[in-house]
Design a protein around this motif. Structure first.
Motif, mmCIF file in Angstrom:
data_model
loop_
_atom_site.group_PDB
_atom_site.id
_atom_site.type_symbol
_atom_site.label_atom_id
_atom_site.label_comp_id
_atom_site.label_asym_id
_atom_site.label_seq_id
_atom_site.Cartn_x
_atom_site.Cartn_y
_atom_site.Cartn_z
ATOM 1 N N LEU A 333 0.828 -1.204 0.000
ATOM 2 C CA LEU A 333 0.000 0.000 0.000
ATOM 3 C C LEU A 333 0.867 1.261 0.000
ATOM 4 O O LEU A 333 0.616 2.210 -0.761
ATOM 5 C CB LEU A 333 -0.920 -0.015 1.221
ATOM 6 C CG LEU A 333 -1.972 1.098 1.311
ATOM 7 C CD1 LEU A 333 -2.939 1.026 0.136
ATOM 8 C CD2 LEU A 333 -2.733 0.989 2.637
ATOM 9 N N VAL A 334 1.909 1.278 0.836
ATOM 10 C CA VAL A 334 2.807 2.437 0.894
ATOM 11 C C VAL A 334 3.547 2.618 -0.436
ATOM 12 O O VAL A 334 3.735 3.749 -0.908
ATOM 13 C CB VAL A 334 3.793 2.292 2.070
ATOM 14 C CG1 VAL A 334 4.855 3.394 2.023
ATOM 15 C CG2 VAL A 334 3.048 2.341 3.396
ATOM 16 N N GLY A 336 2.429 1.901 -3.383
ATOM 17 C CA GLY A 336 1.483 2.508 -4.306
ATOM 18 C C GLY A 336 1.277 3.985 -4.034
ATOM 19 O O GLY A 336 1.218 4.805 -4.969
ATOM 20 N N ILE A 337 1.176 4.351 -2.755
ATOM 21 C CA ILE A 337 0.989 5.763 -2.399
ATOM 22 C C ILE A 337 2.213 6.592 -2.813
ATOM 23 O O ILE A 337 2.078 7.701 -3.360
ATOM 24 C CB ILE A 337 0.730 5.896 -0.888
ATOM 25 C CG1 ILE A 337 -0.623 5.265 -0.532
ATOM 26 C CG2 ILE A 337 0.769 7.354 -0.450
ATOM 27 C CD1 ILE A 337 -0.873 5.150 0.959
ATOM 28 N N ALA A 338 3.413 6.070 -2.565
ATOM 29 C CA ALA A 338 4.637 6.791 -2.924
ATOM 30 C C ALA A 338 4.719 7.009 -4.430
ATOM 31 O O ALA A 338 5.058 8.112 -4.910
ATOM 32 C CB ALA A 338 5.856 6.023 -2.418
ATOM 33 N N THR A 340 2.245 7.014 -6.592
ATOM 34 C CA THR A 340 1.195 7.941 -7.002
ATOM 35 C C THR A 340 1.617 9.389 -6.750
ATOM 36 O O THR A 340 1.435 10.270 -7.610
ATOM 37 C CB THR A 340 -0.108 7.644 -6.235
ATOM 38 O OG1 THR A 340 -0.526 6.309 -6.519
ATOM 39 C CG2 THR A 340 -1.206 8.613 -6.634
ATOM 40 N N THR A 341 2.201 9.643 -5.584
ATOM 41 C CA THR A 341 2.653 10.996 -5.255
ATOM 42 C C THR A 341 3.752 11.462 -6.203
ATOM 43 O O THR A 341 3.689 12.567 -6.766
ATOM 44 C CB THR A 341 3.153 11.047 -3.807
ATOM 45 O OG1 THR A 341 2.118 10.596 -2.919
ATOM 46 C CG2 THR A 341 3.567 12.455 -3.422
ATOM 47 N N ALA A 428 1.941 2.139 -9.694
ATOM 48 C CA ALA A 428 1.174 2.319 -8.456
ATOM 49 C C ALA A 428 -0.108 1.501 -8.485
ATOM 50 O O ALA A 428 -0.502 0.899 -7.476
ATOM 51 C CB ALA A 428 0.856 3.795 -8.231
ATOM 52 N N PHE A 432 -1.326 -1.197 -5.630
ATOM 53 C CA PHE A 432 -2.612 -1.125 -4.925
ATOM 54 C C PHE A 432 -3.384 -2.441 -5.088
ATOM 55 O O PHE A 432 -3.981 -2.950 -4.137
ATOM 56 C CB PHE A 432 -3.450 0.044 -5.449
ATOM 57 C CG PHE A 432 -2.980 1.394 -4.989
ATOM 58 C CD1 PHE A 432 -2.654 1.625 -3.658
ATOM 59 C CD2 PHE A 432 -2.860 2.444 -5.888
ATOM 60 C CE1 PHE A 432 -2.219 2.881 -3.231
ATOM 61 C CE2 PHE A 432 -2.438 3.694 -5.468
ATOM 62 C CZ PHE A 432 -2.106 3.915 -4.134
ATOM 63 N N SER A 435 -1.858 -5.099 -2.877
ATOM 64 C CA SER A 435 -2.164 -4.935 -1.452
ATOM 65 C C SER A 435 -3.540 -5.502 -1.133
ATOM 66 O O SER A 435 -3.730 -6.174 -0.109
ATOM 67 C CB SER A 435 -2.086 -3.445 -1.067
ATOM 68 O OG SER A 435 -3.118 -2.694 -1.679
#
Length: 482
Positions: A333-334, A336-338, A340-341, A428, A432, A435
């Protein structure tokens, strides 16, 4: 899918046995330095491309094939790896391949033309792929359950160390010196590997019960009666499903609770690679050049190696405390978030924010080192049932190499078509998805013996056919308590 409740925690291992198993774990895992240096070595390619004195020229098209060709070799190798492990024995196979590893690096170092250079790169990829297939299953079969989680992180820790060392050497030394230095570790590792006993599971499969008992006793508490306390459970896992060949193991894959964990791990490895880890770790220098970060790209590359190493070391401490399933879910999950950012800021191209993609990549690397990198390999050693362990490991590693090749060969085209930001967003999405997949499907394996783990995918309320490979007939096995 119903899970058996975890059994009682195993008795703690005494200090002398712990020390022996930790040393054994380090030696077995050390061969994975080959996978680390193979992964990190492309950091020298910009230097090689600019070297006018080199015996051959490297084009941009060559770069993607040099990065990806080791995955091609890995796909070929894993058709053979299971057979080699079952025929020779995993520990002996490890020892036999350590010396040629040095030779292939020297072949790349002194290659008179591009063809010979590719032979060295392909040979190194072959050895890295075999080590990747056998290391975690061998570790899982040598160490006790209360140490298995921590020691099963060692291969990924060694890989991370190899990547970092090559990154640093690439910053300070010419490409040819770096390539030659990659050959150095394997002679001492060969000598140390001779001290490790053969897998007791493999010895039992071969009917060499006395040797299996001796192998267990070398790594266990001297006061422990392994013939009474441990050997019977190994025999129960193996002798109830007798097999001696890879064809026997293929027959066992017809049993659904043998096939399910293999399919699960194949899906995890494919989705993990589609999350873009190869792009980050093998195209690192090119990635930061494309991102336009203000810091020197080699400094950024070394930061990636340092963060990965520290995160992987931390993972070895946490993985047995937090459990495999929640840890893997959270780190995917982290990641994917990284991504995406980082991808969003690259697409927005806001002035003064070039540091954001660097931070995003480092957060991705942190999460990768904590869980995404090491835990699938731990699961490879834990979840694949003993009756299909060699062929199952080969199938999973083949899937890993195939998807890694797919990402490696297409990443330059992705950057040209979608840009680096769009590529990050695509990666990403895969993270996701993974996850969610791990949260819903993956069972917890922490604290269970290999015999208990073999029963996880069996439905307790149904009668299931068991393939008897000795007679080629299906017999009936009652699942659940009698």
């Amino acid at each position: 899918m119903e899970e058996d409740p975890p059994g009682p925690p195993p008795p703690r291992t005494c200090c002398s046995a712990t020390l022996k198993q930790v040393v054994c774990g380090f030696i077995v895992s050390a061969g994975m330095v080959q996978a680390g240096v193979v992964t990190g070595w492309p950091a020298v390619l910009p230097d090689l491309q600019n070297d006018t004195s080199a015996a051959f020229n490297i084009t941009n098209d060559d770069v993607k094939w040099i990065v990806s060709c080791t995955s091609i070799m890995g796909m070929v190798t894993n058709i053979l790896a299971g057979s080699l492990m079952e025929w020779i024995g995993p520990r002996l196979l490890l020892s036999l391949l350590l010396m040629p590893a040095s030779g292939f690096w020297l072949l790349q170092c002194f290659a008179p033309n591009l063809a010979i250079f590719y032979i060295g790169r392909l040979g190194g990829g072959f050895i890295a792929s075999v080590f990747t297939t056998l290391t975690n299953p061998l570790l899982a079969e040598l160490v006790e359950p209360d140490l298995r989680g921590m020691l099963s992180c060692l291969p990924e820790l060694v890989v991370s160390s190899g990547v970092l060392v090559v990154y640093v050497l690439s910053y300070v030394l010419p490409w040819q010196v770096v390539t030659g230095l990659c050959a150095v570790p394997f002679l001492p590792l060969f000598c140390l590997s001779l001290l490790i006993p053969e897998s007791p599971f493999w010895l039992v499969r071969k009917g060499r019960l006395q040797e299996a008992e001796v192998a267990l006793q070398k790594l266990r508490d001297p006061r422990k009666n392994v013939a009474r306390d441990e050997l019977p459970s190994i025999r129960t896992s193996i002798m109830s499903h007798p097999q001696t060949t890879v064809m026997d193991q293929i027959k066992q894959l017809k049993v659904d609770y043998h096939a399910k964990p293999v399919i699960l791990l194949v899906a995890i490895f494919i989705l993990r690679e589609l999350g873009g880890q190869l792009a980050v770790f093998s195209y690192t220098v090119y990635l930061f050049q494309k991102a336009g970060v203000d810091i020197d790209v080699f400094t950024c590359t070394i930061l990636v190696g340092i963060v990965r190493l520290l995160a992987t070391a931390t993972s070895s401490v946490l993985v047995d405390r937090l459990g495999r399933r929640p840890f893997l879910f959270g780190t995917f999950l982290v990641c994917g978030i990284a991504q995406t950012t980082g991808g969003a800021f690259l697409l927005a191209d806001i002035p003064g924010t070039s540091w954001v993609p660097l931070v995003a990549v480092l957060v991705f690397v942190l999460a990768y080192g904590l869980g995404v990198g090491p835990i699938p390999w731990i699961l490879l050693g834990e979840l694949i049932p003993t009756p299909v362990r060699a062929i199952g490991a080969s199938i999973c590693t083949f899937s890993f190499c195939a998807s890694q090749f797919f990402v490696g060969i297409l990443f330059p085209e992705l950057m040209a078509t979608l840009g680096l930001g769009g590529s990050f967003l695509l990666f990403a999405g895969a993270n996701f998805l993974t996850s969610i997949f791990t949260f819903v499907i993956l069972p917890e394996s922490r604290g269970r013996t290999l015999h208990q783990l073999q029963e996880i995918f069996s439905t307790r309320t149904s009668r299931r056919p068991l393939i008897n490979v000795a007679s080629d007939e299906a017999s009936e096995e009652l699942s659940g308590s009698n």
